[in-house]
Each structure stands twice: as structure tokens, then as C-alpha cells.
Design an enzyme around this catalytic site. Structure first.
Site, PDB file in Angstrom:
ATOM      1  N   HIS A  13       0.877  -1.194   0.000  1.00  0.00           N
ATOM      2  CA  HIS A  13       0.000   0.000   0.000  1.00  0.00           C
ATOM      3  C   HIS A  13       0.904   1.230   0.000  1.00  0.00           C
ATOM      4  O   HIS A  13       1.448   1.611   1.035  1.00  0.00           O
ATOM      5  CB  HIS A  13      -0.907   0.015   1.232  1.00  0.00           C
ATOM      6  CG  HIS A  13      -1.884   1.157   1.241  1.00  0.00           C
ATOM      7  ND1 HIS A  13      -3.232   0.983   1.478  1.00  0.00           N
ATOM      8  CD2 HIS A  13      -1.725   2.498   1.070  1.00  0.00           C
ATOM      9  CE1 HIS A  13      -3.839   2.157   1.438  1.00  0.00           C
ATOM     10  NE2 HIS A  13      -2.946   3.100   1.204  1.00  0.00           N
ATOM     11  N   HIS A  15       1.609   5.300  -1.707  1.00  0.00           N
ATOM     12  CA  HIS A  15       1.291   6.481  -2.524  1.00  0.00           C
ATOM     13  C   HIS A  15       2.597   7.102  -2.999  1.00  0.00           C
ATOM     14  O   HIS A  15       3.412   7.532  -2.176  1.00  0.00           O
ATOM     15  CB  HIS A  15       0.518   7.516  -1.698  1.00  0.00           C
ATOM     16  CG  HIS A  15      -0.757   6.976  -1.120  1.00  0.00           C
ATOM     17  ND1 HIS A  15      -1.960   7.068  -1.771  1.00  0.00           N
ATOM     18  CD2 HIS A  15      -0.987   6.305   0.034  1.00  0.00           C
ATOM     19  CE1 HIS A  15      -2.900   6.493  -1.032  1.00  0.00           C
ATOM     20  NE2 HIS A  15      -2.333   6.022   0.063  1.00  0.00           N
ATOM     21  N   LEU A  16       2.772   7.176  -4.313  1.00  0.00           N
ATOM     22  CA  LEU A  16       4.011   7.760  -4.861  1.00  0.00           C
ATOM     23  C   LEU A  16       3.804   9.160  -5.413  1.00  0.00           C
ATOM     24  O   LEU A  16       4.772   9.883  -5.633  1.00  0.00           O
ATOM     25  CB  LEU A  16       4.561   6.875  -5.987  1.00  0.00           C
ATOM     26  CG  LEU A  16       5.130   5.521  -5.580  1.00  0.00           C
ATOM     27  CD1 LEU A  16       5.557   4.755  -6.825  1.00  0.00           C
ATOM     28  CD2 LEU A  16       6.309   5.678  -4.631  1.00  0.00           C
ATOM     29  N   ARG A  17       2.534   9.509  -5.686  1.00  0.00           N
ATOM     30  CA  ARG A  17       2.210  10.783  -6.354  1.00  0.00           C
ATOM     31  C   ARG A  17       2.793  10.807  -7.769  1.00  0.00           C
ATOM     32  O   ARG A  17       3.142   9.777  -8.322  1.00  0.00           O
ATOM     33  CB  ARG A  17       2.708  12.002  -5.559  1.00  0.00           C
ATOM     34  CG  ARG A  17       2.372  11.982  -4.091  1.00  0.00           C
ATOM     35  CD  ARG A  17       0.883  11.973  -3.819  1.00  0.00           C
ATOM     36  NE  ARG A  17       0.642  12.212  -2.399  1.00  0.00           N
ATOM     37  CZ  ARG A  17      -0.363  11.670  -1.733  1.00  0.00           C
ATOM     38  NH1 ARG A  17      -1.238  10.876  -2.327  1.00  0.00           N
ATOM     39  NH2 ARG A  17      -0.527  11.945  -0.462  1.00  0.00           N
ATOM     40  N   ASN A  41      -4.842   7.248  -6.209  1.00  0.00           N
ATOM     41  CA  ASN A  41      -5.570   8.491  -5.899  1.00  0.00           C
ATOM     42  C   ASN A  41      -4.792   9.734  -6.332  1.00  0.00           C
ATOM     43  O   ASN A  41      -4.492  10.607  -5.529  1.00  0.00           O
ATOM     44  CB  ASN A  41      -5.951   8.560  -4.412  1.00  0.00           C
ATOM     45  CG  ASN A  41      -4.758   8.519  -3.472  1.00  0.00           C
ATOM     46  OD1 ASN A  41      -3.717   7.970  -3.811  1.00  0.00           O
ATOM     47  ND2 ASN A  41      -4.899   9.096  -2.295  1.00  0.00           N
ATOM     48  N   LYS A  99      -9.221  -0.241  -6.134  1.00  0.00           N
ATOM     49  CA  LYS A  99      -9.333   0.354  -4.802  1.00  0.00           C
ATOM     50  C   LYS A  99     -10.684   1.011  -4.604  1.00  0.00           C
ATOM     51  O   LYS A  99     -11.116   1.835  -5.423  1.00  0.00           O
ATOM     52  CB  LYS A  99      -8.208   1.400  -4.649  1.00  0.00           C
ATOM     53  CG  LYS A  99      -8.182   2.153  -3.337  1.00  0.00           C
ATOM     54  CD  LYS A  99      -7.466   1.368  -2.251  1.00  0.00           C
ATOM     55  CE  LYS A  99      -7.557   2.057  -0.902  1.00  0.00           C
ATOM     56  NZ  LYS A  99      -6.451   2.990  -0.662  1.00  0.00           N
ATOM     57  N   HIS A 136     -10.458   1.198   1.371  1.00  0.00           N
ATOM     58  CA  HIS A 136     -10.316   2.213   2.418  1.00  0.00           C
ATOM     59  C   HIS A 136     -11.553   2.054   3.301  1.00  0.00           C
ATOM     60  O   HIS A 136     -12.650   2.494   2.942  1.00  0.00           O
ATOM     61  CB  HIS A 136     -10.223   3.635   1.844  1.00  0.00           C
ATOM     62  CG  HIS A 136      -9.956   4.639   2.917  1.00  0.00           C
ATOM     63  ND1 HIS A 136      -8.736   5.241   3.101  1.00  0.00           N
ATOM     64  CD2 HIS A 136     -10.751   5.097   3.929  1.00  0.00           C
ATOM     65  CE1 HIS A 136      -8.782   6.037   4.162  1.00  0.00           C
ATOM     66  NE2 HIS A 136      -9.997   5.970   4.675  1.00  0.00           N
ATOM     67  N   HIS A 172      -4.780  -0.550   5.772  1.00  0.00           N
ATOM     68  CA  HIS A 172      -4.346   0.243   6.937  1.00  0.00           C
ATOM     69  C   HIS A 172      -5.295   0.129   8.118  1.00  0.00           C
ATOM     70  O   HIS A 172      -5.887   1.109   8.569  1.00  0.00           O
ATOM     71  CB  HIS A 172      -4.111   1.720   6.579  1.00  0.00           C
ATOM     72  CG  HIS A 172      -5.114   2.345   5.638  1.00  0.00           C
ATOM     73  ND1 HIS A 172      -6.464   2.272   5.814  1.00  0.00           N
ATOM     74  CD2 HIS A 172      -4.937   3.064   4.502  1.00  0.00           C
ATOM     75  CE1 HIS A 172      -7.066   2.919   4.836  1.00  0.00           C
ATOM     76  NE2 HIS A 172      -6.165   3.401   4.026  1.00  0.00           N
ATOM     77  N   LEU A 217      -5.197   9.204   7.730  1.00  0.00           N
ATOM     78  CA  LEU A 217      -6.483   8.515   7.808  1.00  0.00           C
ATOM     79  C   LEU A 217      -6.301   7.048   7.437  1.00  0.00           C
ATOM     80  O   LEU A 217      -5.554   6.763   6.495  1.00  0.00           O
ATOM     81  CB  LEU A 217      -7.497   9.177   6.874  1.00  0.00           C
ATOM     82  CG  LEU A 217      -7.971  10.549   7.365  1.00  0.00           C
ATOM     83  CD1 LEU A 217      -8.801  11.259   6.303  1.00  0.00           C
ATOM     84  CD2 LEU A 217      -8.769  10.432   8.675  1.00  0.00           C
ATOM     85  N   ASP A 245       1.333   2.694   3.503  1.00  0.00           N
ATOM     86  CA  ASP A 245       0.487   3.879   3.332  1.00  0.00           C
ATOM     87  C   ASP A 245       1.310   5.159   3.331  1.00  0.00           C
ATOM     88  O   ASP A 245       0.796   6.240   3.627  1.00  0.00           O
ATOM     89  CB  ASP A 245      -0.614   3.933   4.389  1.00  0.00           C
ATOM     90  CG  ASP A 245      -1.721   4.906   4.046  1.00  0.00           C
ATOM     91  OD1 ASP A 245      -1.871   5.232   2.850  1.00  0.00           O
ATOM     92  OD2 ASP A 245      -2.420   5.363   4.964  1.00  0.00           O
ATOM     93  N   HIS A 249       3.149  14.634   1.540  1.00  0.00           N
ATOM     94  CA  HIS A 249       2.464  15.934   1.406  1.00  0.00           C
ATOM     95  C   HIS A 249       3.501  16.980   1.757  1.00  0.00           C
ATOM     96  O   HIS A 249       4.303  16.777   2.675  1.00  0.00           O
ATOM     97  CB  HIS A 249       1.300  16.042   2.399  1.00  0.00           C
ATOM     98  CG  HIS A 249       0.138  15.152   2.098  1.00  0.00           C
ATOM     99  ND1 HIS A 249      -0.871  15.508   1.240  1.00  0.00           N
ATOM    100  CD2 HIS A 249      -0.174  13.912   2.541  1.00  0.00           C
ATOM    101  CE1 HIS A 249      -1.764  14.543   1.167  1.00  0.00           C
ATOM    102  NE2 HIS A 249      -1.362  13.552   1.949  1.00  0.00           N
ATOM    103  N   ALA A 261      -4.391  14.908   5.217  1.00  0.00           N
ATOM    104  CA  ALA A 261      -4.147  13.595   5.829  1.00  0.00           C
ATOM    105  C   ALA A 261      -3.105  12.821   5.039  1.00  0.00           C
ATOM    106  O   ALA A 261      -3.196  12.693   3.825  1.00  0.00           O
ATOM    107  CB  ALA A 261      -5.453  12.808   5.868  1.00  0.00           C
TER     108      ALA A 261
HETATM  109  C1  NCD Z   1      -3.500   9.033   1.900  1.00  0.00           C
HETATM  110  C2  NCD Z   1      -2.977  10.042   0.866  1.00  0.00           C
HETATM  111  O1  NCD Z   1      -2.441  11.075   1.272  1.00  0.00           O
HETATM  112  O2  NCD Z   1      -3.088   9.779  -0.325  1.00  0.00           O
HETATM  113  N1  NCD Z   1      -3.641   9.693   3.165  1.00  0.00           N
HETATM  114  C3  NCD Z   1      -3.727   9.099   4.382  1.00  0.00           C
HETATM  115  O3  NCD Z   1      -3.967   9.800   5.366  1.00  0.00           O
HETATM  116  N2  NCD Z   1      -3.555   7.800   4.555  1.00  0.00           N
HETATM  117  C4  NCD Z   1      -4.786   8.444   1.424  1.00  0.00           C
HETATM  118  C5  NCD Z   1      -5.254   7.238   2.204  1.00  0.00           C
HETATM  119  O4  NCD Z   1      -4.713   6.135   2.065  1.00  0.00           O
HETATM  120  O5  NCD Z   1      -6.204   7.377   2.988  1.00  0.00           O
HETATM  121 ZN    ZN Z   2      -3.279   5.032   1.536  1.00  0.00          ZN
END
Ligand code: NCD
Ligand code: ZN
Length: 344
Positions: A13, A15-17, A41, A99, A136, A172, A217, A245, A249, A261
Site C-alpha cells: 500500500h 502512494h508515490l504521487r 488516488n 481500490k 479504504h 491500513h 487517515l 500507506d 504531502h 491527511a
Molecule cells: C492518503 C494520501 O495522502 O493519499 N492519506 C492518508 O492519510 N492515509 C490516502 C489514504 O490512504 O487514505
Molecule cells: Zn493510503
């Protein structure tokens, strides 16, 4: 010096953006993991096969020489996605999941699912064609500390009944309730666990001042839930596996009157997990959680290579340069005991 050698781990799980954030995030992860399941996302979200393929190519192009990393992709489910897209995803070698973001549950989820009934035909197709559903698992109303449990009671229980052969990952997880629910279901339901939920509880977020870099989150819960997660992760139960996760940011977006988040753990994700397992004297259980259970659940081969950690105290940086911005990592400035041998 004590060492710990594991089969190379994977992150199920992540997030790389994209764009400026991608070049650092993918290389931080590639130093820790062989494979990762990449969350969709983005803005706009990854809702087509072509978008997933193009994103995968951008990820590979951002790797620096020497970083050998295999990104596996997810599609972002929407109310309007077609069954044909699910069929194509299921047949695609590098797309291994879709997802479910309940609309407005978390960062970049506005295009998510507004009513689970809207995607019943997609879930039917996922069950038939063997595409995993990543979830989620939070409702979008009610007390924020109870949203995971409310999702299990209102939605997940029903999903397990209506789709008994659908392979699902409750992502998560943060509560004893989630641990108990996952344990009580058959092998088609598994769960990922993050480092922040193993290492911290809600006091770190809220006691002695608001600490926005601990805000993610699902939100950190009471310490009894942290302990339940540590127990589950180290139990040897194959339903529980590593999913960091990690979600970068910028400092400005986090340190704001309405901070977003997500917490960035990729710089030292495996080292955080080692810290968590060491805290309960369960380092011997780390390899199965980090390197076997996820691959087995996704029916992929376990990795061949190895990763070594050394017991060598070090300190996390306060801040990480990130393209033209900066990101504060999880537990910035704090000491860690275990360190990747390659870093030491
Ligand atoms: C994640 C994100 O920033 O993309 N943020 C988080 O708080 N975990 C999205 C997610 O997995 O809920
Ligand atoms: Zn996530």
C-alpha cells in the site's frame, strides 16, 4: 553488531504521487522494497488501463540507476467504471487490484464511490475474474475515531456475505475491531498494517499540542488498538501484511489551519517496522509479515533477494528535500535502532 537478514520485503500500500514528488518518493521506496502496490488516488485518479500503464511508465522512468523496483498497479473504482475495464484489469499482468475509496473518505477521494450498491456489478466482475478489492474502510460520517468500525458493521460485513469469493484487503487497519473481524472471516479477506499505527497512538497526534505530521487517515486510535495491531502483525497469521500507506504531502500542506491527511514513511519504512517488532521482542516474525504474507495473498512469487538490517542507532532527518518543496518524514528527528545495512 546484531544483524537481521530477511527475504526482500514488499510494500502492499504505497502512494508515490506524480510529477515533482514522484522522483524522490519512488527512489526512497525502492531502497526499502522490491515491489509495491501503487495507490491510484492521483488528480485525476487512475481509472483506466491506459492511465495505469502510463503512470507505471512514469514511475519506472523516475528510478535512478541501481534501484530495481517493480510497481504493481491499482485502479480507482468510481460509480461509472465499466465491467469491461474490470475484465481488462484482471487480465493485465501489472494491474493486480482495484481500490474502493468511499467518496470523501480521505485525500483525493472526491471521485470515489458514492454508494456501494453502484459498484455491485464491478464487484461481481472482480469476484468472477479474480481481481483483488483494496478497501479504504471508513464511513464518511459520525465520530472520526469510530469510522472504521462503522464501516465494518455497515458495509464490510455485507460485502463478505454478498461476495464470498471476492478477494479483499482491508487497508491500513487501526482497531482491535478490524483485527477481530479479519480473523473471523475466511482466507479471502486480509489486511495491511502501517508503521504509524504500529508505533503510535492518538496521544502522539494530540497530547501536548497538535502534531500535524502524525495526522493520517484512518486517524491514530487509542493505545489498546495499537497493541492489538502489534499482536496481529507479529502473530504469524498470514492475513496480516505490510502496507506502509506512505503518502508525501508538502510541509505547507500539512502545517496549515486545515492540514491534509497522510504521513511520509517511505524514507525508513522497513526500519520503522523493525522498530515496532523489536519493541515487543518479535523481530523473528518480521520476515513473514514483510516479505511472505502479502506476496502469498496476491499469489505472486516471493522475492529471491535479501535485505539486511543492522542494529545501529541513528536519527531520522528533520526534513527531506522533495523537488521544489520539502516533506517532513514520519517521526522526524526521532531516534531509530535498526538501519538498512546499505544505508549504514
Ligand atoms: C492518503 C494520501 O495522502 O493519499 N492519506 C492518508 O492519510 N492515509 C490516502 C489514504 O490512504 O487514505
Ligand atoms: Zn493510503
Amino acid at each position: 553488531m546484531k544483524t537481521l537478514t530477511l527475504t526482500q520485503p514488499d510494500d502492499w500500500h504505497l502512494h508515490l504521487r506524480d510529477g515533482a514528488l514522484l522522483s524522490r518518493s519512488v527512489n526512497d521506496s525502492a531502497r526499502q522494497f522490491k515491489r509495491a502496490l501503487i495507490m491510484p488516488n492521483l488528480c485525476p485518479p487512475i481509472t483506466t488501463i491506459a492511465a495505469a500503464e502510463a503512470y507505471r511508465q512514469r514511475i519506472l522512468a523516475a528510478l535512478v540507476p541501481g534501484n530495481d523496483f517493480d510497481p504493481l498497479m491499482t485502479l480507482y473504482l468510481t460509480d461509472t467504471m465499466t465491467v469491461e475495464t474490470i475484465q481488462q484489469a484482471a487480465a493485465h499482468p501489472q494491474i493486480i487490484a482495484a481500490k474502493l475509496y468511499p467518496a470523501h473518505a480521505t485525500t483525493n477521494s472526491a471521485a470515489g464511490v458514492s454508494d456501494i450498491k453502484h459498484i455491485y456489478p464491478l464487484l461481481e466482475a472482480m469476484q468472477t475474474h479474480g481481481l483483488t478489492l483494496c478497501i479504504h474502510g471508513e464511513v464518511t460520517h459520525g465520530d472520526i475515531f469510530d469510522r472504521e468500525k462503522a464501516f465494518i458493521d455497515s458495509t464490510l460485513t455485507r460485502l463478505c456475505q454478498d461476495f464470498p469469493r471476492l478477494r479483499m484487503v482491508l487497508e491500513h487497519i487501526t482497531t482491535q475491531d478490524a483485527v477481530d473481524f479479519v480473523c473471523a472471516q475466511g482466507p479471502q479477506l486480509a489486511a495491511s498494517i502501517t508503521p504509524q499505527h504500529l508505533l503510535f497512538h492518538r496521544n502522539q497526534l494530540l497530547a501536548g499540542g497538535i502534531k500535524p505530521h502524525f495526522y493520517c487517515l484512518p486517524v491514530l486510535k487509542r493505545q489498546c488498538h495499537q497493541h492489538a495491531l502489534l499482536k496481529a502483525a507479529s502473530s504469524g497469521n498470514a492475513k496480516f501484511f505490510l502496507g506502509s500507506d506512505s503518502a508525501p504531502h508538502s510541509l505547507d500542506a500539512k502545517q496549515s489551519a486545515c492540514g491534509c491527511a497522510g504521513t511520509y514513511s517511505a524514507y525508513s519504512a522497513l526500519e520503522f517496522y523493525a522498530q515496532a517488532f523489536a519493541s515487543i521482542d518479535a523481530l523473528d516474525k518480521l520476515e513473514a509479515f514483510a516479505s511472505f504474507h502479502g506476496a502469498d495473498f496476491y499469489r505472486l512469487p516471493r522475492n529471491q533477494g535479501q535485505t539486511t538490517l543492522v542494529e545501529k542507532p541513528w536519527q531520522l532527518p528533520e526534513i527531506l528535500p522533495f523537488g521544489d518543496t520539502e516533506v517532513v518524514p514520519l517521526a522526524a528527528g526521532e531516534p531509530l535502532t535498526w538501519q538498512l545495512a546499505a544505508k549504514a
